[in-house]
Enzyme design. Structure first.
Site, PDB file in Angstrom:
ATOM      1  N   ASN A 118       0.707  -1.396  -0.077  1.00  0.00           N
ATOM      2  CA  ASN A 118      -0.031   0.257   0.017  1.00  0.00           C
ATOM      3  C   ASN A 118       0.837   0.944  -0.106  1.00  0.00           C
ATOM      4  O   ASN A 118       1.996   1.140  -0.170  1.00  0.00           O
ATOM      5  CB  ASN A 118      -0.984  -0.031   1.140  1.00  0.00           C
ATOM      6  CG  ASN A 118      -0.416  -0.221   2.433  1.00  0.00           C
ATOM      7  OD1 ASN A 118       0.761   0.850   2.957  1.00  0.00           O
ATOM      8  ND2 ASN A 118      -0.687  -1.226   3.222  1.00  0.00           N
TER       9      ASN A 118
ATOM     10  N   LYS B 208     -14.411   0.324  15.405  1.00  0.00           N
ATOM     11  CA  LYS B 208     -13.067  -0.459  15.462  1.00  0.00           C
ATOM     12  C   LYS B 208     -12.669  -0.328  16.946  1.00  0.00           C
ATOM     13  O   LYS B 208     -12.050  -1.281  17.372  1.00  0.00           O
ATOM     14  CB  LYS B 208     -12.060   0.214  14.744  1.00  0.00           C
ATOM     15  CG  LYS B 208     -10.715  -0.345  14.462  1.00  0.00           C
ATOM     16  CD  LYS B 208      -9.831   0.346  13.446  1.00  0.00           C
ATOM     17  CE  LYS B 208      -8.456  -0.439  13.027  1.00  0.00           C
ATOM     18  NZ  LYS B 208      -7.772   0.142  12.117  1.00  0.00           N
TER      19      LYS B 208
END
Length: 407
Positions: A216, A343
């Site tokens: 990434n 999260k």
């Protein structure tokens, strides 16, 4: 605490000027040498004589009033200062600073100094929240200016909210910590002394074959800044990072890794004895199900790559933690608050630091970032866009403060 330190206090026009008189007194009591510059508006609230008495130095208010013919006053003051404080800082002076204007003694001196500049805003709650003011604060943060955030409470205008100049005692505490941090003199300046902090950073690389991999855009800049910040605040710092080109900060033990599995093993080795874990790495969620031992040759038509899940490191640590403080990052492109809170709960973290990577100046590879901090018990704090180095220090100090309040 501040013996032999030169503090230049720039006072601008607001009702909070009266607090600046007390601030001068407390800085002097702490051993600092203080000189004051006032704007014309500031003199409408408090006379220069008050600051002269408290500082035992001349007060400056006119660029063309040269008290010593041997020097140019605003240049001399700019060079003299070890630290420049703008307190209170009005919306007007913040706008001038952000745009490089120099139309009075205060702004002229601010442009001339190379010393660190700290700004302590004080204004109406709606003014502080205005897009123009926010934009100017963000620009100053990018320029390297630090901010002492205003506190919340009853304001002189009758509103209740964020806009009160921070209390003089707190400002002196912050100034003392700033100077002591450079020399490592006090526990207050090194609140993480004796603690082991593990920081993960950068991307992971998941191999497809000997010449290709999945990865990434993470540069590791934010994670390296977090490691540098906790190390400066006294922590025994372990930095575990995927492949990046960042320079390893001083006083940090560096462990390079490549894949998500490598990072998991390295974190697991350090986790039992860690006090804090800061998971800022952008770990791959998937990896190739089959890693080819030889280069995959190009074939006619399309190719299909089967992927399998990697181990969720943050969730794994959340399940195993005992005494550890667990801090995760969330890089989102939309619905930042929703995903960050989800999260936080799902991974049993103590704090989630979320950012919108689609926002200009806040994505991967940039030198700046804007962070939203979410903690348990619905705690929320927003940090304005600033350099990642400055932001990391502000984040760590804020978490230290929150953890003290919880104890």
């Amino acid at each position: 605490m501040l013996m032999n330190k030169n503090i230049l206090l720039c006072v601008t026009g607001g009702i909070a000027v009266y607090k600046s008189v007390a601030l001068v007194s407390k800085l002097v009591q702490a051993g600092a040498s203080v000189k004051v510059i006032m704007t014309d508006s500031a003199k409408q609230f408090v006379q220069p004589l008050s600051f002269q008495v408290m500082s035992r130095n001349d007060v400056y208010d006119d660029t063309f009033d040269e008290k010593d013919s041997r020097v140019i006053a605003h240049i001399d003051l700019a060079d003299w200062a070890d630290l420049v404080l703008v307190a209170p800082a009005t919306a007007n002076v913040i706008a001038k600073m952000a745009n490089g204007l120099a139309d009075d003694m205060v702004t002229t001196t601010l442009l001339a100094t190379t010393a660190p500049i700290w700004v302590a805003p004080a204004m109406n709650v709606h003014m502080y929240d205005h897009p123009a003011v926010k934009r100017n604060i963000e620009q100053l943060a990018l320029d390297g200016v630090s901010f002492i955030e205003p506190s919340e409470g009853f304001l002189a205008c009758g509103y209740v909210g964020k806009g009160r100049l921070e209390e003089p005692e707190k400002i002196v505490e912050l100034v003392s910590a700033f100077f002591n941090e450079k020399t490592g003199l006090t526990q207050e300046a090194r609140p993480l002394a004796g603690k082991k902090v593990v920081v993960t950073a950068g991307p992971t690389r998941e191999r497809i074959d000997p010449v290709r991999y999945l990865s990434n855009f993470s540069s590791g800049k934010m994670g390296f800044a977090m490691a540098e910040a906790v190390a400066k605040l006294g922590a025994d710092t372990i930095l575990i990072s995927g492949p990046v080109s960042e320079k390893v900060p001083e006083n940090v033990h560096y462990i390079p890794v490549e894949s998500a599995q490598d990072m998991l093993r390295a974190v697991e080795n350090e986790f039992p004895t860690a006090d804090w874990v800061i998971k800022s790495a952008a770990v791959a969620d998937y990896r190739p199900a089959v890693v080819h031992s030889k280069k995959m040759k190009k074939q006619p038509g399309n190719a299909v790559l089967e992927l399998e899940r990697t181990t969720d490191i943050l969730a794994t640590l959340g399940e195993r933690k005992t005494h550890q403080l667990l801090i995760g990052f969330a890089a989102e492109t939309n619905d930042v608050e929703t995903y960050a809170k989800e999260k936080l709960a799902r991974k049993n973290a103590d704090y989630i630091l979320a950012n919108d990577v689609s926002e200009e100046g806040s994505g991967f590879g940039t030198d700046t970032n804007r962070i939203h901090l979410f903690g348990k018990n619905n705690h929320y704090h927003e940090f304005p866009q600033m350099t990642k180095s400055a932001l990391a220090m502000d984040i760590v100090r804020k978490i230290v403060e929150l953890e003290r309040e919880r104890q």
